[in-house]
Write an enzyme that holds these catalytic residues in place. Structure first.
Site, PDB file in Angstrom:
ATOM      1  N   ARG A 183      -8.343   7.511  11.456  1.00  0.00           N
ATOM      2  CA  ARG A 183      -9.167   6.757  12.406  1.00  0.00           C
ATOM      3  C   ARG A 183     -10.656   6.836  12.049  1.00  0.00           C
ATOM      4  O   ARG A 183     -11.416   5.924  12.354  1.00  0.00           O
ATOM      5  CB  ARG A 183      -8.957   7.305  13.819  1.00  0.00           C
ATOM      6  CG  ARG A 183      -7.533   7.175  14.333  1.00  0.00           C
ATOM      7  CD  ARG A 183      -7.121   5.742  14.501  1.00  0.00           C
ATOM      8  NE  ARG A 183      -5.764   5.622  15.025  1.00  0.00           N
ATOM      9  CZ  ARG A 183      -5.116   4.477  15.191  1.00  0.00           C
ATOM     10  NH1 ARG A 183      -5.704   3.341  14.844  1.00  0.00           N
ATOM     11  NH2 ARG A 183      -3.899   4.456  15.679  1.00  0.00           N
ATOM     12  N   ARG A 236       0.837  -1.209   0.000  1.00  0.00           N
ATOM     13  CA  ARG A 236       0.000   0.000   0.000  1.00  0.00           C
ATOM     14  C   ARG A 236       0.868   1.253   0.000  1.00  0.00           C
ATOM     15  O   ARG A 236       0.618   2.205  -0.768  1.00  0.00           O
ATOM     16  CB  ARG A 236      -0.941  -0.015   1.203  1.00  0.00           C
ATOM     17  CG  ARG A 236      -1.765   1.248   1.358  1.00  0.00           C
ATOM     18  CD  ARG A 236      -2.847   1.085   2.418  1.00  0.00           C
ATOM     19  NE  ARG A 236      -2.325   0.693   3.724  1.00  0.00           N
ATOM     20  CZ  ARG A 236      -3.084   0.436   4.794  1.00  0.00           C
ATOM     21  NH1 ARG A 236      -4.393   0.528   4.710  1.00  0.00           N
ATOM     22  NH2 ARG A 236      -2.535   0.082   5.945  1.00  0.00           N
ATOM     23  N   GLU A 296     -12.429  -6.330  16.756  1.00  0.00           N
ATOM     24  CA  GLU A 296     -12.317  -5.027  16.104  1.00  0.00           C
ATOM     25  C   GLU A 296     -13.725  -4.592  15.720  1.00  0.00           C
ATOM     26  O   GLU A 296     -14.563  -5.426  15.366  1.00  0.00           O
ATOM     27  CB  GLU A 296     -11.418  -5.122  14.873  1.00  0.00           C
ATOM     28  CG  GLU A 296     -11.204  -3.801  14.151  1.00  0.00           C
ATOM     29  CD  GLU A 296     -10.064  -3.886  13.145  1.00  0.00           C
ATOM     30  OE1 GLU A 296      -8.935  -4.271  13.557  1.00  0.00           O
ATOM     31  OE2 GLU A 296     -10.295  -3.586  11.964  1.00  0.00           O
TER      32      GLU A 296
END
Length: 312
Positions: free
Chosen positions: A202, A137, A303
């Site tokens: 975030r 990435r 998560e």
């Protein structure tokens, strides 16, 4: 107006939409008004929910090489799916192909990205595969001239099905990146986690005709840059909720409560404990989608991602 929901069943697409399915054979299907993705997730619910993103009116379906596209005047859904070996090289290809495709259509700004691939903790070329993904990435973003701190909210989860799936929502105007004061920004993580830091915000705040929305990245039990409560799934869930509350506060007082949340569990047997923690935290529990998935660090068991938006 970008609308988001999770539902037990998806109706026929009368509006341009992105559907994300668990428990379907992995793959991508492109119809005239719908981009449908099954990224290899395993549902932990008797009646699996479908994640639905929709825009009013007609979309234009197209292929651009390896990229599947559904274009609307207000936003663009784009997806890429190929084998996940070798992961670094294929991640680099995925990001390059996706970013060039959306830029060519005038949707310069991704506002939310998802990444799914198998064997997230296995070794590849002397590195953990999650690290190989981060390197691929980062290399693509460097080639494209995209700064890490310009990236939107994102998720990277390990699945039990082979293949690399990367898909995104892009817009003509940028969303506002939101960082968590309880956490170090992911792109500033020390090198102990990966030779190249993860590249995501975030959360991303976007403005819609129905008011502001907050698109949450996959959020784990991390404060600063360190994992917390190793082996204790309920405690990790509480830490995650503290992080989500901090993000909500940082995004602005006008952000609504969660419209829906997706919970990734490494161990399906942890669902009752995590469900109890969520029920204690939210006076009005939002719709929850439960799936099995491997979090990027071995010690992390849960998560959570989702969307804060006004609901009917």
């Amino acid at each position: 107006m970008l609308d988001t929901d999770v539902a037990v069943a998806a109706e026929a697409a009368t509006d341009a939409c992105l559907h994300v399915h668990a428990d379907h054979p992995p793959g991508i299907q492109l119809a005239p008004n719908c981009l449908s993705i099954a990224p290899g997730l395993r549902s932990l619910s008797r009646d699996p929910l479908i994640e639905i993103w929709s825009l009013p009116g007609t979309g234009r379906a197209a292929r651009a090489g390896t990229v599947y596209l559904l274009e609307h005047e207000d936003a663009l859904f784009a997806a890429w799916h190929r084998p996940d070996d070798a992961l670094e090289a294929n991640t680099r290809d995925a990001y390059r192909d996706l970013f060039l495709a959306i830029q060519a259509r005038g949707f310069t700004y991704p506002i939310r990205i998802w990444n799914y691939f198998s064997r997230i903790h296995a070794e590849e070329c002397g590195l953990e595969r999650y690290q190989s993904f981060c390197i691929g990435r980062a290399r693509a973003l460097e080639e494209l001239g995209v700064a890490e701190d310009r990236m939107p909210a994102a998720t990277a989860i390990g699945t039990g099905a082979p293949g690399l799936f990367v898909y995104l929502i892009a817009a003509r105007e940028p969303g506002a990146a939101v960082e968590n004061p309880r956490q170090v920004s992911a792109y500033h993580y020390p090198e102990q986690y990966s030779p190249e830091s993860p590249a995501f915000a975030r959360a991303t705040r976007i403005e819609t005709a129905d008011g502001p929305q907050l698109l949450l990245s996959g959020t784990a039990s991390i404060t600063g840059h360190e994992s917390r409560h190793a082996g204790d799934c309920p405690a990790q869930a509480r830490e995650i909720l503290a992080n989500l509350d901090a993000l909500h506060a940082a995004a602005g007082a006008d952000i609504p409560p969660p419209a829906w949340l997706r919970v990734y569990l490494r161990r399906p047997e942890d669902r009752p404990d995590v469900a109890s923690v969520l029920a204690e935290h939210y006076p009005r529990l939002p719709p929850l989608q439960w799936v099995q998935g491997d979090v990027c660090r071995r010690e992390l068991l849960v998560e959570i991602e989702g969307v804060y938006a006004r609901t009917p």
